[in-house]
Design a protein around this motif. Structure first.
Motif, PDB file in Angstrom:
ATOM      1  N   UNK A   1       4.235   9.007 -11.377  1.00 15.61           N
ATOM      2  CA  UNK A   1       3.066   9.027 -10.502  1.00 15.61           C
ATOM      3  C   UNK A   1       1.927   8.327 -11.224  1.00 15.61           C
ATOM      4  N   UNK A   2       1.530   7.174 -10.712  1.00 17.85           N
ATOM      5  CA  UNK A   2       0.501   6.377 -11.364  1.00 17.85           C
ATOM      6  C   UNK A   2      -0.862   6.531 -10.722  1.00 17.85           C
ATOM      7  N   UNK A   3      -0.953   7.428  -9.759  1.00 26.37           N
ATOM      8  CA  UNK A   3      -2.222   7.599  -9.063  1.00 26.37           C
ATOM      9  C   UNK A   3      -3.297   8.195  -9.966  1.00 26.37           C
ATOM     10  N   UNK A   4      -2.886   8.809 -11.065  1.00 23.25           N
ATOM     11  CA  UNK A   4      -3.857   9.438 -11.960  1.00 23.25           C
ATOM     12  C   UNK A   4      -4.569   8.428 -12.855  1.00 23.25           C
ATOM     13  N   UNK A   5      -4.100   7.180 -12.856  1.00 25.32           N
ATOM     14  CA  UNK A   5      -4.751   6.166 -13.692  1.00 25.32           C
ATOM     15  C   UNK A   5      -6.039   5.730 -13.011  1.00 25.32           C
ATOM     16  N   UNK A   6      -7.143   5.948 -13.681  1.00 24.46           N
ATOM     17  CA  UNK A   6      -8.452   5.577 -13.155  1.00 24.46           C
ATOM     18  C   UNK A   6      -8.777   4.170 -13.646  1.00 24.46           C
ATOM     19  N   UNK A   7      -8.754   3.197 -12.756  1.00 26.07           N
ATOM     20  CA  UNK A   7      -8.969   1.814 -13.157  1.00 26.07           C
ATOM     21  C   UNK A   7     -10.226   1.262 -12.521  1.00 26.07           C
ATOM     22  N   UNK A   8     -10.773   0.250 -13.182  1.00 24.08           N
ATOM     23  CA  UNK A   8     -11.865  -0.527 -12.601  1.00 24.08           C
ATOM     24  C   UNK A   8     -11.242  -1.788 -12.035  1.00 24.08           C
ATOM     25  N   UNK A   9     -11.527  -2.101 -10.791  1.00 26.60           N
ATOM     26  CA  UNK A   9     -10.885  -3.222 -10.129  1.00 26.60           C
ATOM     27  C   UNK A   9     -11.030  -4.532 -10.868  1.00 26.60           C
ATOM     28  N   UNK A  10     -12.193  -4.794 -11.449  1.00 23.02           N
ATOM     29  CA  UNK A  10     -12.412  -6.046 -12.167  1.00 23.02           C
ATOM     30  C   UNK A  10     -13.642  -5.882 -13.050  1.00 23.02           C
ATOM     31  N   UNK A  11     -13.511  -6.334 -14.279  1.00 20.28           N
ATOM     32  CA  UNK A  11     -14.662  -6.265 -15.181  1.00 20.28           C
ATOM     33  C   UNK A  11     -15.329  -7.627 -15.331  1.00 20.28           C
ATOM     34  N   UNK A  12     -14.720  -8.663 -14.736  1.00 21.43           N
ATOM     35  CA  UNK A  12     -15.305 -10.002 -14.829  1.00 21.43           C
ATOM     36  C   UNK A  12     -16.667 -10.015 -14.136  1.00 21.43           C
TER      37      UNK A  12
END
Length: 213
Positions: free
Chosen positions: A122-133
Motif C-alpha cells: 500500500x503506497x498511499x501512505x507516501x506523502x509526496x510533493x508533486x513537483x519541487x521545480x
C-alpha cells in the motif's frame, strides 16, 4: 557694426613645455584612476549584494522519527527526503535528479519499482510533493520531496526502501534571486557554481505519475 569678440579659455600654462606636458599627463592619469575606482567600487557593491543573497541548499535525508508505533514501545521509523536552505538568500530549485544504483529515476513509480517489491504494498501512505521545480526555498526553511512513515501493518516496500537508502543518490540545480546558479549533490562538500541550470536527460518528479505522463 561692431562684432563681439569671443574669448576661448585654455588651461593655464606654466610656459615650461615639459612641465605643461607632465601636468597634462598627470591629469589624464588621475581621470583614469578615478574611472577605475568607480568601476571597481560598483563591481564590489554588486558582489556584496550577491553575497548577501547567497543560497546554500542542503540535500537531506532521514530515517529517524520520534513518534512511537501504536501499541508498542518501539519508535516509528520515517523515510524523508527534503531540501534545506542554510544560506542567507532564497533558492529557486530548477531541477532534481534521483538515482538508484546509478540509474536515474523519473518519479516515485520508478523508484519504488526499482528498489522495492510493489506486490501487495500500500503506497498511499507516501506523502509526496508533486513537483519541487521552481519551488522557492526561503533561508532557514525546508521543502520536502517525499515522506513515508512506517506503516502500522508491515509493508515490504517500506522496509526495502529503508534498507536501500544508501543506494539512492540525488542532486539538484538551483539559482539565487540574481540568477547565480549552483549544482549540489548529496555527496558534495559545497555547491558547484554553473552558468545556468541545464537539466539532465532524466529529471525526478517526487509524485506518482501515470506511465508516459
Amino acid at each position: 557694426m561692431e562684432h563681439e569678440s569671443h574669448h576661448h579659455h585654455h588651461a593655464p600654462k606654466t610656459g615650461v613645455r615639459w612641465l605643461d606636458l607632465g601636468l597634462g599627463l598627470s591629469a589624464g592619469v588621475v581621470s583614469l584612476v578615478s574611472l577605475w575606482l568607480g568601476l571597481h567600487s560598483a563591481h564590489s557593491m554588486e558582489k556584496l549584494v550577491a553575497a548577501n543573497s547567497y543560497p546554500y541548499l542542503e540535500l537531506m535525508r532521514s530515517n529517524i522519527s520520534t513518534v512511537r508505533m501504536p501499541d508498542s514501545d518501539r519508535m516509528r521509523q520515517t523515510v524523508t527526503y527534503f531540501f534545506e536552505n542554510n544560506g542567507i538568500g532564497p533558492a529557486r530549485i530548477e531541477w532534481v535528479q534521483f538515482n538508484f544504483k546509478g540509474k536515474p529515476m523519473r518519479d516515485m513509480n520508478d523508484l519504488i519499482e526499482a528498489c522495492c517489491s510493489m506486490a501487495g504494498s500500500d503506497l498511499r501512505a507516501i506523502d509526496t510533493r508533486g513537483n519541487v521545480v521552481n519551488a522557492l526555498v526561503r533561508p532557514g526553511t525546508s521543502v520536502p520531496m517525499f515522506t513515508w512513515n512506517e506503516p502500522s501493518t508491515p509493508n515490504p516496500a517500506f522496509y526495502a526502501l529503508l534498507k536501500q537508502m544508501n543506494d539512492i543518490t540525488f542532486s539538484a540545480c538551483y539559482c539565487s534571486v540574481f540568477d547565480e546558479c549552483y549544482v549540489r549533490s548529496d555527496d558534495d562538500r559545497k555547491p558547484q557554481p554553473v552558468e545556468q541550470c541545464t537539466p539532465p536527460a532524466v529529471t525526478f518528479r517526487p509524485g506518482f505519475h501515470p506511465k508516459g505522463a
